[in-house]
Motif scaffolding. Structure first.
Motif, PDB file in Angstrom:
ATOM      1  N   VAL A  36     -10.740  -1.682  -1.961  1.00 37.63           N
ATOM      2  CA  VAL A  36     -10.011  -2.883  -1.536  1.00 37.63           C
ATOM      3  C   VAL A  36      -9.235  -2.578  -0.254  1.00 37.63           C
ATOM      4  O   VAL A  36      -9.227  -3.381   0.684  1.00 37.63           O
ATOM      5  N   LEU A  37      -8.620  -1.403  -0.194  1.00 35.60           N
ATOM      6  CA  LEU A  37      -7.909  -1.000   1.020  1.00 35.60           C
ATOM      7  C   LEU A  37      -8.885  -0.878   2.197  1.00 35.60           C
ATOM      8  O   LEU A  37      -8.578  -1.329   3.307  1.00 35.60           O
ATOM      9  N   ALA A  38     -10.068  -0.302   1.970  1.00 36.48           N
ATOM     10  CA  ALA A  38     -11.074  -0.200   3.031  1.00 36.48           C
ATOM     11  C   ALA A  38     -11.472  -1.598   3.513  1.00 36.48           C
ATOM     12  O   ALA A  38     -11.643  -1.825   4.716  1.00 36.48           O
ATOM     13  N   HIS A  39     -11.585  -2.527   2.595  1.00 34.36           N
ATOM     14  CA  HIS A  39     -11.891  -3.910   2.961  1.00 34.36           C
ATOM     15  C   HIS A  39     -10.757  -4.496   3.804  1.00 34.36           C
ATOM     16  O   HIS A  39     -11.011  -5.155   4.819  1.00 34.36           O
ATOM     17  N   LEU A  40      -9.526  -4.236   3.414  1.00 36.56           N
ATOM     18  CA  LEU A  40      -8.388  -4.729   4.198  1.00 36.56           C
ATOM     19  C   LEU A  40      -8.348  -4.081   5.586  1.00 36.56           C
ATOM     20  O   LEU A  40      -7.929  -4.712   6.557  1.00 36.56           O
ATOM     21  N   ALA A  41      -8.794  -2.855   5.684  1.00 37.46           N
ATOM     22  CA  ALA A  41      -8.779  -2.153   6.967  1.00 37.46           C
ATOM     23  C   ALA A  41      -9.863  -2.656   7.912  1.00 37.46           C
ATOM     24  O   ALA A  41      -9.708  -2.559   9.133  1.00 37.46           O
ATOM     25  N   ASP A  72      -5.868   7.391   6.580  1.00 36.64           N
ATOM     26  CA  ASP A  72      -6.684   6.901   7.690  1.00 36.64           C
ATOM     27  C   ASP A  72      -7.028   5.425   7.526  1.00 36.64           C
ATOM     28  O   ASP A  72      -7.091   4.682   8.507  1.00 36.64           O
ATOM     29  N   LEU A  73      -7.251   4.993   6.291  1.00 37.55           N
ATOM     30  CA  LEU A  73      -7.527   3.575   6.052  1.00 37.55           C
ATOM     31  C   LEU A  73      -6.305   2.715   6.386  1.00 37.55           C
ATOM     32  O   LEU A  73      -6.446   1.635   6.966  1.00 37.55           O
ATOM     33  N   ILE A  74      -5.131   3.190   6.024  1.00 35.86           N
ATOM     34  CA  ILE A  74      -3.908   2.448   6.352  1.00 35.86           C
ATOM     35  C   ILE A  74      -3.744   2.371   7.867  1.00 35.86           C
ATOM     36  O   ILE A  74      -3.439   1.297   8.414  1.00 35.86           O
ATOM     37  N   ALA A  75      -3.982   3.473   8.562  1.00 29.03           N
ATOM     38  CA  ALA A  75      -3.876   3.475  10.027  1.00 29.03           C
ATOM     39  C   ALA A  75      -4.896   2.519  10.639  1.00 29.03           C
ATOM     40  O   ALA A  75      -4.580   1.785  11.596  1.00 29.03           O
ATOM     41  N   VAL A  97       0.828  -1.213   0.000  1.00 28.13           N
ATOM     42  CA  VAL A  97       0.000   0.000   0.000  1.00 28.13           C
ATOM     43  C   VAL A  97       0.860   1.260   0.000  1.00 28.13           C
ATOM     44  O   VAL A  97       0.452   2.286  -0.553  1.00 28.13           O
ATOM     45  N   GLY A  98       2.043   1.181   0.563  1.00 31.08           N
ATOM     46  CA  GLY A  98       2.942   2.328   0.551  1.00 31.08           C
ATOM     47  C   GLY A  98       3.531   2.623  -0.816  1.00 31.08           C
ATOM     48  O   GLY A  98       3.994   3.736  -1.074  1.00 31.08           O
ATOM     49  N   SER A  99       3.488   1.647  -1.707  1.00 33.84           N
ATOM     50  CA  SER A  99       4.065   1.831  -3.039  1.00 33.84           C
ATOM     51  C   SER A  99       3.049   2.351  -4.057  1.00 33.84           C
ATOM     52  O   SER A  99       3.404   2.631  -5.198  1.00 33.84           O
ATOM     53  N   ILE A 100       1.806   2.497  -3.650  1.00 34.84           N
ATOM     54  CA  ILE A 100       0.746   2.915  -4.577  1.00 34.84           C
ATOM     55  C   ILE A 100       0.618   4.435  -4.559  1.00 34.84           C
ATOM     56  O   ILE A 100       0.441   5.041  -3.499  1.00 34.84           O
ATOM     57  N   ALA A 101       0.715   5.025  -5.731  1.00 33.00           N
ATOM     58  CA  ALA A 101       0.593   6.480  -5.861  1.00 33.00           C
ATOM     59  C   ALA A 101      -0.846   6.909  -5.554  1.00 33.00           C
ATOM     60  O   ALA A 101      -1.798   6.172  -5.819  1.00 33.00           O
ATOM     61  N   ASN A 140     -18.631  -6.622   5.246  1.00 31.08           N
ATOM     62  CA  ASN A 140     -17.709  -6.042   4.270  1.00 31.08           C
ATOM     63  C   ASN A 140     -18.384  -4.946   3.454  1.00 31.08           C
ATOM     64  O   ASN A 140     -17.817  -3.870   3.256  1.00 31.08           O
ATOM     65  N   ALA A 141     -19.586  -5.223   2.973  1.00 35.37           N
ATOM     66  CA  ALA A 141     -20.299  -4.225   2.163  1.00 35.37           C
ATOM     67  C   ALA A 141     -20.555  -2.949   2.966  1.00 35.37           C
ATOM     68  O   ALA A 141     -20.331  -1.842   2.463  1.00 35.37           O
ATOM     69  N   ARG A 142     -21.022  -3.096   4.213  1.00 33.75           N
ATOM     70  CA  ARG A 142     -21.278  -1.921   5.064  1.00 33.75           C
ATOM     71  C   ARG A 142     -19.993  -1.145   5.328  1.00 33.75           C
ATOM     72  O   ARG A 142     -19.966   0.089   5.251  1.00 33.75           O
ATOM     73  N   ASN A 143     -18.927  -1.858   5.672  1.00 34.72           N
ATOM     74  CA  ASN A 143     -17.677  -1.198   6.038  1.00 34.72           C
ATOM     75  C   ASN A 143     -17.045  -0.471   4.860  1.00 34.72           C
ATOM     76  O   ASN A 143     -16.541   0.644   5.015  1.00 34.72           O
ATOM     77  N   VAL A 144     -17.065  -1.082   3.690  1.00 31.86           N
ATOM     78  CA  VAL A 144     -16.484  -0.432   2.513  1.00 31.86           C
ATOM     79  C   VAL A 144     -17.290   0.816   2.163  1.00 31.86           C
ATOM     80  O   VAL A 144     -16.727   1.885   1.919  1.00 31.86           O
ATOM     81  N   GLU A 145     -18.597   0.692   2.165  1.00 33.77           N
ATOM     82  CA  GLU A 145     -19.454   1.844   1.840  1.00 33.77           C
ATOM     83  C   GLU A 145     -19.253   2.968   2.852  1.00 33.77           C
ATOM     84  O   GLU A 145     -19.160   4.139   2.482  1.00 33.77           O
ATOM     85  N   ALA A 146     -19.158   2.638   4.113  1.00 30.66           N
ATOM     86  CA  ALA A 146     -19.005   3.651   5.167  1.00 30.66           C
ATOM     87  C   ALA A 146     -17.675   4.389   5.077  1.00 30.66           C
ATOM     88  O   ALA A 146     -17.547   5.493   5.606  1.00 30.66           O
ATOM     89  N   ARG A 147     -16.717   3.801   4.384  1.00 30.68           N
ATOM     90  CA  ARG A 147     -15.384   4.411   4.325  1.00 30.68           C
ATOM     91  C   ARG A 147     -15.050   4.982   2.938  1.00 30.68           C
ATOM     92  O   ARG A 147     -13.914   5.291   2.656  1.00 30.68           O
ATOM     93  N   ARG A 148     -16.041   5.177   2.111  1.00 28.51           N
ATOM     94  CA  ARG A 148     -15.800   5.701   0.761  1.00 28.51           C
ATOM     95  C   ARG A 148     -15.142   7.079   0.792  1.00 28.51           C
ATOM     96  O   ARG A 148     -14.411   7.437  -0.108  1.00 28.51           O
ATOM     97  N   HIS A 149     -15.386   7.844   1.835  1.00 26.79           N
ATOM     98  CA  HIS A 149     -14.819   9.194   1.911  1.00 26.79           C
ATOM     99  C   HIS A 149     -13.681   9.303   2.921  1.00 26.79           C
ATOM    100  O   HIS A 149     -13.238  10.417   3.233  1.00 26.79           O
ATOM    101  N   THR A 150     -13.209   8.170   3.401  1.00 28.51           N
ATOM    102  CA  THR A 150     -12.090   8.148   4.347  1.00 28.51           C
ATOM    103  C   THR A 150     -10.790   8.257   3.567  1.00 28.51           C
ATOM    104  O   THR A 150     -10.652   7.681   2.491  1.00 28.51           O
ATOM    105  N   SER A 151      -9.846   8.978   4.098  1.00 25.05           N
ATOM    106  CA  SER A 151      -8.566   9.150   3.398  1.00 25.05           C
ATOM    107  C   SER A 151      -7.777   7.840   3.376  1.00 25.05           C
ATOM    108  O   SER A 151      -7.961   6.973   4.238  1.00 25.05           O
ATOM    109  N   VAL A 152      -6.908   7.719   2.394  1.00 23.11           N
ATOM    110  CA  VAL A 152      -6.037   6.555   2.287  1.00 23.11           C
ATOM    111  C   VAL A 152      -5.188   6.415   3.550  1.00 23.11           C
ATOM    112  O   VAL A 152      -5.039   5.315   4.096  1.00 23.11           O
TER     113      VAL A 152
END
Length: 149
Positions: free
Chosen positions: A45-50, A93-96, A23-27, A79-91
């Protein structure tokens, strides 16, 4: 000889390091590109991983608290709820969040007792000893890391 639990813990930590490397290598501009799944961006996908650890967390908590596995939550719905809820979360914050949630799983793994490893659990579609299932805990995450790489 390394214990089964310690091997699973080590694999979990290596998978976390690998995920952070990927995830750190993705622009930044690549996160909004379509991901490998319908209607999901790479950021989804990152939101799902988070957030996609609801089954693992529920399983580990119930084993530690009661000594037996309880019914697991519906992973697809969560998974569906969590991904949708984080659509506006920064990358960032998702990594954290991913790091924090993986830390919770690691903390619970470290609290397991040797007799927990012989409990039969349903992780995925097939019943298995928890000790064997723990060795497979990061497979799903590694597959998603490969999707993003």
């Amino acid at each position: 000889m390394e214990s089964e639990l310690q091997a699973a813990i080590d694999m979990w930590q290596r998978a976390t390091d690998d995920l952070l490397s990927v995830v750190g290598s993705i622009a930044l501009h690549q996160w909004l590109r379509p991901g490998p799944y319908p209607n999901w961006s790479n950021k989804d996908v990152l939101a799902h991983l988070a957030t996609g650890y609801v089954v693992r967390l529920a399983l580990l908590r119930s084993l530690i608290e009661t000594g037996r596995p309880d019914a697991t939550p519906d992973a697809d719905a969560a998974n569906a709820r969590n991904v949708e809820a984080r659509r506006h979360t920064s990358v960032e914050d998702l990594i954290a969040e991913m790091v924090a949630t993986r830390g919770m799983v690691l903390h619970l793994m470290r609290r397991l007792q040797p007799d927990h490893l012989d409990v039969v659990v349903e992780f995925g579609d097939t019943p298995a000893r928890l000790g064997a299932a723990l060795l497979d805990f990061s497979r799903h995450d590694r597959e998603h890391a490969a999707d993003l790489a």
